[in-house]
Design a protein around this motif. Sequence first.
Motif, mmCIF file in Angstrom:
data_model
loop_
_atom_site.group_PDB
_atom_site.id
_atom_site.type_symbol
_atom_site.label_atom_id
_atom_site.label_comp_id
_atom_site.label_asym_id
_atom_site.label_seq_id
_atom_site.Cartn_x
_atom_site.Cartn_y
_atom_site.Cartn_z
ATOM 1 N N GLN A 182 34.017 39.039 44.984
ATOM 2 C CA GLN A 182 33.150 38.690 43.855
ATOM 3 C C GLN A 182 33.891 38.857 42.532
ATOM 4 O OE1 GLN A 182 29.381 40.683 44.087
ATOM 5 N NE2 GLN A 182 28.948 39.891 46.134
ATOM 6 N N LYS A 183 34.670 39.950 42.453
ATOM 7 C CA LYS A 183 35.468 40.193 41.237
ATOM 8 C C LYS A 183 36.478 39.060 41.059
ATOM 9 C CE LYS A 183 37.355 43.020 38.029
ATOM 10 N NZ LYS A 183 38.347 42.079 37.529
ATOM 11 N N TRP A 184 37.126 38.648 42.150
ATOM 12 C CA TRP A 184 38.126 37.572 42.088
ATOM 13 C C TRP A 184 37.461 36.281 41.608
ATOM 14 C CZ3 TRP A 184 38.310 32.788 44.416
ATOM 15 C CH2 TRP A 184 39.514 32.089 44.276
ATOM 16 N N LEU A 185 36.266 36.012 42.119
ATOM 17 C CA LEU A 185 35.586 34.772 41.759
ATOM 18 C C LEU A 185 35.215 34.780 40.274
ATOM 19 C CD1 LEU A 185 34.474 32.070 42.627
ATOM 20 C CD2 LEU A 185 32.368 33.187 43.324
ATOM 21 N N GLU A 186 34.726 35.925 39.787
ATOM 22 C CA GLU A 186 34.369 36.012 38.360
ATOM 23 C C GLU A 186 35.598 35.805 37.478
ATOM 24 O OE1 GLU A 186 30.362 38.772 38.376
ATOM 25 O OE2 GLU A 186 32.265 39.704 37.821
ATOM 26 N N ASP A 187 36.703 36.445 37.861
ATOM 27 C CA ASP A 187 37.943 36.269 37.095
ATOM 28 C C ASP A 187 38.400 34.807 37.122
ATOM 29 O OD1 ASP A 187 37.863 38.923 36.591
ATOM 30 O OD2 ASP A 187 39.397 39.485 38.076
ATOM 31 N N SER A 188 38.270 34.191 38.296
ATOM 32 C CA SER A 188 38.684 32.787 38.428
ATOM 33 C C SER A 188 37.832 31.889 37.555
ATOM 34 C CB SER A 188 38.571 32.331 39.881
ATOM 35 O OG SER A 188 39.282 33.187 40.715
ATOM 36 N N CYS A 189 36.526 32.172 37.520
ATOM 37 C CA CYS A 189 35.622 31.386 36.684
ATOM 38 C C CYS A 189 36.037 31.500 35.217
ATOM 39 C CB CYS A 189 34.183 31.862 36.849
ATOM 40 S SG CYS A 189 33.441 31.345 38.403
ATOM 41 N N ASN A 190 36.341 32.721 34.760
ATOM 42 C CA ASN A 190 36.755 32.910 33.369
ATOM 43 C C ASN A 190 38.035 32.136 33.058
ATOM 44 O OD1 ASN A 190 34.635 34.499 32.504
ATOM 45 N ND2 ASN A 190 35.568 36.377 33.285
ATOM 46 N N ALA A 191 38.979 32.188 33.988
ATOM 47 C CA ALA A 191 40.244 31.467 33.784
ATOM 48 C C ALA A 191 39.982 29.961 33.703
ATOM 49 C CB ALA A 191 41.215 31.776 34.929
ATOM 50 N N HIS A 192 39.077 29.481 34.554
ATOM 51 C CA HIS A 192 38.745 28.050 34.580
ATOM 52 C C HIS A 192 38.106 27.639 33.252
ATOM 53 C CE1 HIS A 192 37.656 24.203 36.233
ATOM 54 N NE2 HIS A 192 36.359 24.421 36.092
ATOM 55 N N LEU A 193 37.189 28.475 32.747
ATOM 56 C CA LEU A 193 36.512 28.163 31.489
ATOM 57 C C LEU A 193 37.505 28.174 30.333
ATOM 58 C CD1 LEU A 193 33.242 30.233 31.979
ATOM 59 C CD2 LEU A 193 33.504 27.765 32.109
ATOM 60 N N ASP A 194 38.445 29.143 30.351
ATOM 61 C CA ASP A 194 39.442 29.228 29.281
ATOM 62 C C ASP A 194 40.316 27.981 29.235
ATOM 63 O OD1 ASP A 194 38.531 31.630 28.470
ATOM 64 O OD2 ASP A 194 40.012 32.822 29.574
ATOM 65 N N SER A 195 40.538 27.375 30.397
ATOM 66 C CA SER A 195 41.387 26.178 30.408
ATOM 67 C C SER A 195 40.568 24.898 30.228
ATOM 68 C CB SER A 195 42.179 26.125 31.720
ATOM 69 O OG SER A 195 41.288 25.948 32.800
ATOM 70 N N GLY A 196 39.330 25.040 29.746
ATOM 71 C CA GLY A 196 38.549 23.844 29.422
ATOM 72 C C GLY A 196 37.704 23.318 30.556
ATOM 73 N N GLY A 197 37.506 24.112 31.611
ATOM 74 C CA GLY A 197 36.678 23.670 32.733
ATOM 75 C C GLY A 197 35.204 23.911 32.462
ATOM 76 N N MET A 198 34.380 23.430 33.362
ATOM 77 C CA MET A 198 32.931 23.654 33.259
ATOM 78 C C MET A 198 32.428 24.143 34.607
ATOM 79 S SD MET A 198 32.939 19.975 31.825
ATOM 80 C CE MET A 198 31.437 19.396 31.106
ATOM 81 N N ILE A 199 31.380 24.986 34.560
ATOM 82 C CA ILE A 199 30.843 25.542 35.804
ATOM 83 C C ILE A 199 29.321 25.471 35.792
ATOM 84 C CG2 ILE A 199 30.695 27.590 37.287
ATOM 85 C CD1 ILE A 199 33.278 28.571 35.967
ATOM 86 N N ILE A 200 28.750 24.981 36.881
ATOM 87 C CA ILE A 200 27.312 25.102 37.103
ATOM 88 C C ILE A 200 27.155 25.897 38.378
ATOM 89 C CG2 ILE A 200 25.167 23.854 37.557
ATOM 90 C CD1 ILE A 200 26.475 21.399 36.267
#
Lengths: 224, 222
Positions: A172-190
């Motif tokens: 879960q921690k890895w997934l949260e970190d990955s989401c943050n990295a994705h958002l920082d690089s201009g990604g979007m998450i739903i």
Amino acid sequence: MSNAQHNQFKVENLAVFRAEIPLFDEVSFSLNSGESIQISGANGSGKTSLLRCLCGTSSRHQGDISWNGEAITGTSSTFYSQLLYLGHSLGLKPKLTVLQNLNFFQRLRFNKNDQIIHETLNQLNIEGYHDELVANLSAGQKRRVSLCRLFSEPVKLWVLDEPMVALDAQGQKWLEDSCNAHLDSGGMIILTSHQKLKGINGLQQLSLVKPDFSALIASQDAAQ
Amino acid sequence: MSQPIGLLIRRELAVVIKSRSEFIYPLAFFVIVTSLFPLAVTPDPVQLAFIAPGVIWVAALLSILMSFNGFYQQDYDEGGLEQLLISGVSGTNIVLSKSIANWIVTGLPLILIAPVLGVLFNMNPTANLVTMLSLLIGIPSLCLIGSIGMCLTLGLRNGGVLLTLLVLPLFIPVLIFGASAVQAASTGLNFSGQLAILLALLIFSLLLAPFAGAAAIKVSIE
């Protein structure tokens, strides 16, 4: 950020139906590059149905869903080259190995890159299993294999249905970190989740509300 | 567009090679059913040669019908079909690649074993050759037509019975002309007309089935 990299995913007055009964009150939201949204609601409130409509696999809905100003089902839409959907059924072939499964999905849209797959499997602590058949993995390990696609297929929009299910604390921690990295690089998450996801930066909230049928029935009775 | 089809076919083949039962069951069914007829009807070589074209074609048709489930239903249950559509693969490509894989995995073994059964039924060498040729042209049509029915019945309980009811009437033209080509060859008549019609049926189903199947997948996935 240059203009070319900016993307917008927009949902206007979306209502989803099951047997012609609306599942929830109409929702509208828009996501720009670097933004994320969590959809919450009780069991059976229509979260998964909503996500399936957002991905275009279900058409039991009214309202507009657009990617960069164009309807997602439009002929010239680039939506499907930028979408990754991970739902309850993962789409992994149990009779193929982990690497075969990941390679197949990667090569549908991108060039073959085994290195990124091995790196991500390593981060997810399942590197030793790349030649194992998916049928022999546990539920949590299968979930981790499918999460590996988040990095092996570099798309802009992640649509994740209950991604935390079957994951341990480290996962879960890895997934949260990955989401943050994705958002920082201009990604979007739903995403949908029953948990409070405090680890994801700037996560917007959208809760699905059951339509008020009693008011509807009362107004019809009054009309009669 | 061509790259995903090659990729999809290779994946289907990889899955089947791992599981084996997918191509061994229809083949075993084909051999067992045809070899029961000499036991049940008559061991007389002349009469066997007379019924052989019909028996071989009917058995081939039924074993093809058996094979559809493995290609579509499992993929649907695992969420694989949905993932393919979301990754931007078109429904026509999915149907086309699955039909080609189905033909390679189920059709080719039947075509290769058919002459052995022909010898068992006392067929002459020309008729044997025409059996192979007619199956070679006819089975792809069956795979394509069957895919429409299979896509329509995805996710239904007892879809197998409905599939049979849906596609068997559409199989009948292929069956008639396939069996009659072999019949003509075994009695020394000209068989090129029947083969030409089989080829026409193949072109017809190749043009229409992928689109019908794609529309059916869309309906089933919802």
